[in-house]
Scaffold this motif. Sequence first.
Motif, PDB file in Angstrom:
ATOM      1  N   SER A  41      10.569  21.841   3.866  1.00 21.30           N
ATOM      2  CA  SER A  41       9.837  20.692   4.383  1.00 21.30           C
ATOM      3  C   SER A  41      10.682  19.443   4.193  1.00 21.30           C
ATOM      4  N   GLY A  42      10.331  18.426   4.919  1.00 25.08           N
ATOM      5  CA  GLY A  42      11.092  17.189   4.848  1.00 25.08           C
ATOM      6  C   GLY A  42      10.777  16.409   3.596  1.00 25.08           C
ATOM      7  N   GLY A  43      11.771  15.772   3.069  1.00 24.72           N
ATOM      8  CA  GLY A  43      11.583  14.877   1.953  1.00 24.72           C
ATOM      9  C   GLY A  43      11.796  13.455   2.425  1.00 24.72           C
ATOM     10  N   PHE A  44      10.850  12.588   2.127  1.00 24.45           N
ATOM     11  CA  PHE A  44      10.925  11.211   2.580  1.00 24.45           C
ATOM     12  C   PHE A  44      10.708  10.265   1.421  1.00 24.45           C
ATOM     13  N   VAL A  45      11.374   9.122   1.479  1.00 21.48           N
ATOM     14  CA  VAL A  45      11.217   8.084   0.471  1.00 21.48           C
ATOM     15  C   VAL A  45      10.785   6.808   1.188  1.00 21.48           C
ATOM     16  N   TRP A  46       9.631   6.273   0.784  1.00 18.66           N
ATOM     17  CA  TRP A  46       9.164   4.984   1.302  1.00 18.66           C
ATOM     18  C   TRP A  46       9.728   3.900   0.397  1.00 18.66           C
ATOM     19  N   MET A  47      10.287   2.846   1.016  1.00 20.35           N
ATOM     20  CA  MET A  47      10.849   1.734   0.248  1.00 20.35           C
ATOM     21  C   MET A  47      10.261   0.427   0.751  1.00 20.35           C
ATOM     22  N   LYS A  48       9.836  -0.405  -0.159  1.00 19.29           N
ATOM     23  CA  LYS A  48       9.323  -1.721   0.214  1.00 19.29           C
ATOM     24  C   LYS A  48      10.465  -2.730   0.075  1.00 19.29           C
ATOM     25  N   LEU A  49      10.944  -3.211   1.214  1.00 24.83           N
ATOM     26  CA  LEU A  49      12.071  -4.135   1.236  1.00 24.83           C
ATOM     27  C   LEU A  49      11.655  -5.524   1.713  1.00 24.83           C
TER      28      LEU A  49
END
Length: 98
Positions: free
Chosen positions: A16-24
Amino acid sequence: STESTESTESTESTESGGFVWMKLTPFLETPDWEGEAELWESMLETYHLLLAPGALRGAVEPGWFVACVAGRDEDALITGFDRLSTQLLQRKFLHGHW
């Protein structure tokens, strides 16, 4: 009656895909969707970083970005996040964003 003995296991890939959400948000020129688009374009054109802007991923406020980390080896991830760090530090010093 006879019970079915068919397997219910999926034959599809279990990856499965691995995703990282980043608040910039602190790095946006303006705290709106246009500022998010500008930061996205800058990261792509200057540092060849392809992050998905939150506007395209259903974020409710500007400044969120998504990085896909699936299928990348450790060296590629380190290189990508080093480029991101460089981009953000340069924006801080050149434009006063932090």
